[in-house]
Design a protein around this motif. Structure first.
Motif, PDB file in Angstrom:
ATOM      1  N   GLN A  38       0.798  -1.221   0.000  1.00  0.00           N
ATOM      2  CA  GLN A  38       0.000   0.000   0.000  1.00  0.00           C
ATOM      3  C   GLN A  38       0.833   1.275   0.000  1.00  0.00           C
ATOM      4  N   ALA A  39       2.063   1.184  -0.481  1.00  0.00           N
ATOM      5  CA  ALA A  39       2.915   2.378  -0.589  1.00  0.00           C
ATOM      6  C   ALA A  39       2.433   3.211  -1.766  1.00  0.00           C
ATOM      7  N   PRO A  40       2.656   4.526  -1.735  1.00  0.00           N
ATOM      8  CA  PRO A  40       2.319   5.336  -2.914  1.00  0.00           C
ATOM      9  C   PRO A  40       3.101   4.825  -4.125  1.00  0.00           C
ATOM     10  N   SER A  41       2.563   5.029  -5.323  1.00  0.00           N
ATOM     11  CA  SER A  41       3.193   4.486  -6.534  1.00  0.00           C
ATOM     12  C   SER A  41       4.605   5.016  -6.748  1.00  0.00           C
ATOM     13  N   THR A  42       4.896   6.209  -6.263  1.00  0.00           N
ATOM     14  CA  THR A  42       6.226   6.784  -6.453  1.00  0.00           C
ATOM     15  C   THR A  42       7.271   6.146  -5.536  1.00  0.00           C
ATOM     16  N   LEU A  43       6.831   5.507  -4.446  1.00  0.00           N
ATOM     17  CA  LEU A  43       7.741   4.849  -3.503  1.00  0.00           C
ATOM     18  C   LEU A  43       7.887   3.396  -3.931  1.00  0.00           C
ATOM     19  N   LEU A  44       9.032   3.068  -4.522  1.00  0.00           N
ATOM     20  CA  LEU A  44       9.231   1.733  -5.079  1.00  0.00           C
ATOM     21  C   LEU A  44       9.382   0.671  -4.004  1.00  0.00           C
ATOM     22  N   GLY A  45       9.952   1.022  -2.857  1.00  0.00           N
ATOM     23  CA  GLY A  45      10.187   0.064  -1.783  1.00  0.00           C
ATOM     24  C   GLY A  45      11.490   0.386  -1.073  1.00  0.00           C
ATOM     25  N   MET A  46      12.136  -0.676  -0.576  1.00  0.00           N
ATOM     26  CA  MET A  46      13.345  -0.510   0.234  1.00  0.00           C
ATOM     27  C   MET A  46      14.493  -1.313  -0.365  1.00  0.00           C
ATOM     28  N   ILE A  47      15.699  -0.772  -0.179  1.00  0.00           N
ATOM     29  CA  ILE A  47      16.914  -1.537  -0.485  1.00  0.00           C
ATOM     30  C   ILE A  47      17.773  -1.563   0.772  1.00  0.00           C
ATOM     31  N   ASP A  48      18.696  -2.510   0.815  1.00  0.00           N
ATOM     32  CA  ASP A  48      19.633  -2.610   1.926  1.00  0.00           C
ATOM     33  C   ASP A  48      20.965  -2.009   1.488  1.00  0.00           C
ATOM     34  N   VAL A  49      21.419  -1.012   2.235  1.00  0.00           N
ATOM     35  CA  VAL A  49      22.730  -0.415   1.973  1.00  0.00           C
ATOM     36  C   VAL A  49      23.552  -0.582   3.243  1.00  0.00           C
ATOM     37  N   ARG A  50      24.444  -1.569   3.213  1.00  0.00           N
ATOM     38  CA  ARG A  50      25.313  -1.876   4.365  1.00  0.00           C
ATOM     39  C   ARG A  50      24.521  -1.994   5.669  1.00  0.00           C
ATOM     40  N   GLY A  51      23.441  -2.763   5.606  1.00  0.00           N
ATOM     41  CA  GLY A  51      22.669  -3.055   6.813  1.00  0.00           C
ATOM     42  C   GLY A  51      21.602  -2.033   7.157  1.00  0.00           C
ATOM     43  N   GLN A  52      21.497  -0.954   6.394  1.00  0.00           N
ATOM     44  CA  GLN A  52      20.470   0.054   6.673  1.00  0.00           C
ATOM     45  C   GLN A  52      19.417   0.022   5.569  1.00  0.00           C
ATOM     46  N   GLY A  53      18.155  -0.017   5.964  1.00  0.00           N
ATOM     47  CA  GLY A  53      17.065   0.024   5.002  1.00  0.00           C
ATOM     48  C   GLY A  53      16.888   1.436   4.463  1.00  0.00           C
ATOM     49  N   ILE A  54      16.915   1.572   3.149  1.00  0.00           N
ATOM     50  CA  ILE A  54      16.797   2.880   2.498  1.00  0.00           C
ATOM     51  C   ILE A  54      15.571   2.839   1.583  1.00  0.00           C
ATOM     52  N   PRO A  55      14.592   3.744   1.795  1.00  0.00           N
ATOM     53  CA  PRO A  55      13.457   3.803   0.868  1.00  0.00           C
ATOM     54  C   PRO A  55      13.921   4.340  -0.483  1.00  0.00           C
ATOM     55  N   VAL A  56      13.315   3.830  -1.562  1.00  0.00           N
ATOM     56  CA  VAL A  56      13.686   4.244  -2.915  1.00  0.00           C
ATOM     57  C   VAL A  56      12.458   4.830  -3.606  1.00  0.00           C
ATOM     58  N   VAL A  57      12.651   6.026  -4.157  1.00  0.00           N
ATOM     59  CA  VAL A  57      11.599   6.753  -4.855  1.00  0.00           C
ATOM     60  C   VAL A  57      11.965   6.801  -6.341  1.00  0.00           C
ATOM     61  N   ASP A  58      10.968   6.644  -7.202  1.00  0.00           N
ATOM     62  CA  ASP A  58      11.191   6.704  -8.650  1.00  0.00           C
ATOM     63  C   ASP A  58      11.080   8.159  -9.100  1.00  0.00           C
ATOM     64  N   LEU A  59      12.196   8.746  -9.515  1.00  0.00           N
ATOM     65  CA  LEU A  59      12.201  10.154  -9.913  1.00  0.00           C
ATOM     66  C   LEU A  59      11.272  10.402 -11.094  1.00  0.00           C
ATOM     67  N   ARG A  60      11.168   9.448 -12.008  1.00  0.00           N
ATOM     68  CA  ARG A  60      10.249   9.598 -13.136  1.00  0.00           C
ATOM     69  C   ARG A  60       8.826   9.852 -12.642  1.00  0.00           C
ATOM     70  N   LEU A  61       8.375   9.015 -11.706  1.00  0.00           N
ATOM     71  CA  LEU A  61       7.001   9.119 -11.226  1.00  0.00           C
ATOM     72  C   LEU A  61       6.792  10.375 -10.385  1.00  0.00           C
ATOM     73  N   VAL A  62       7.796  10.737  -9.579  1.00  0.00           N
ATOM     74  CA  VAL A  62       7.703  11.956  -8.770  1.00  0.00           C
ATOM     75  C   VAL A  62       7.533  13.173  -9.680  1.00  0.00           C
ATOM     76  N   LEU A  63       8.186  13.146 -10.838  1.00  0.00           N
ATOM     77  CA  LEU A  63       8.128  14.270 -11.775  1.00  0.00           C
ATOM     78  C   LEU A  63       6.920  14.199 -12.709  1.00  0.00           C
ATOM     79  N   GLY A  64       6.084  13.167 -12.537  1.00  0.00           N
ATOM     80  CA  GLY A  64       4.888  13.058 -13.367  1.00  0.00           C
ATOM     81  C   GLY A  64       5.139  12.467 -14.742  1.00  0.00           C
TER      82      GLY A  64
END
Length: 153
Positions: A38-64
């Motif tokens: 149920q995340a907004p469409s612009t929020l793709l999800g999470m990635i792991d960067v050296r043990g820390q969860g980082i949310p990832v946003v799609d710049l294309r979708l944020v910009l319309g």
């Protein structure tokens, strides 16, 4: 002489954007992203960067812009942004990353005033690089809505 501001230039569709280099922590190749329910469409999800969860946003979708498939040029730019409750780390999916550079002129033009409905609030200014327009993003304003989402994650 003062050092000129440096930017990471990135491409989305056929447009050229820039992010201030001091906000960029690292640039990653595309990797699997864990979807969030149920995340907004612009929020793709999470990635792991050296043990820390980082949310990832799609710049294309944020910009319309319409979504696009990943290619070998697709990158995730990990940003450190100033949030209301401290620093926020956020990944930004871009079609490609070009270079770290200075713009042709250190002074940015303000966003154009076209109508009251579009204020260009997520644009820090317009610069030029090798004769092309470069839209410098105001990342805190552009990505402000995701600060709450990243805290919840």
């Amino acid at each position: 002489m003062a050092e000129r501001a440096q930017y990471v230039t990135l491409g989305v569709a056929d447009e050229l954007f820039a992010a201030p280099v001091e906000k960029v922590q690292e640039i990653l190749d595309m990797q699997p992203i864990a979807r969030l329910p149920q995340a907004p469409s612009t929020l793709l999800g999470m990635i792991d960067v050296r043990g820390q969860g980082i949310p990832v946003v799609d710049l294309r979708l944020v910009l319309g812009l319409p979504p696009a498939s990943d290619t070998e040029s697709t990158r995730i730019i990990v940003l450190a942004l100033a949030g209301q409750d401290g620093d926020l780390r956020l990944g930004l999916r871009a079609d490609r990353v070009f270079e770290v550079t200075v713009l042709d002129d250190e002074t940015l033009d303000p966003p154009p005033v076209v109508s009251g409905a579009w204020a260009g609030h997520c644009i820090a200014g317009i610069g030029r690089r090798n004769g092309r327009f470069v839209t410098v993003l105001d990342l805190e304003r552009l990505l402000g809505p995701f600060q709450d989402a990243s805290r919840a994650a």
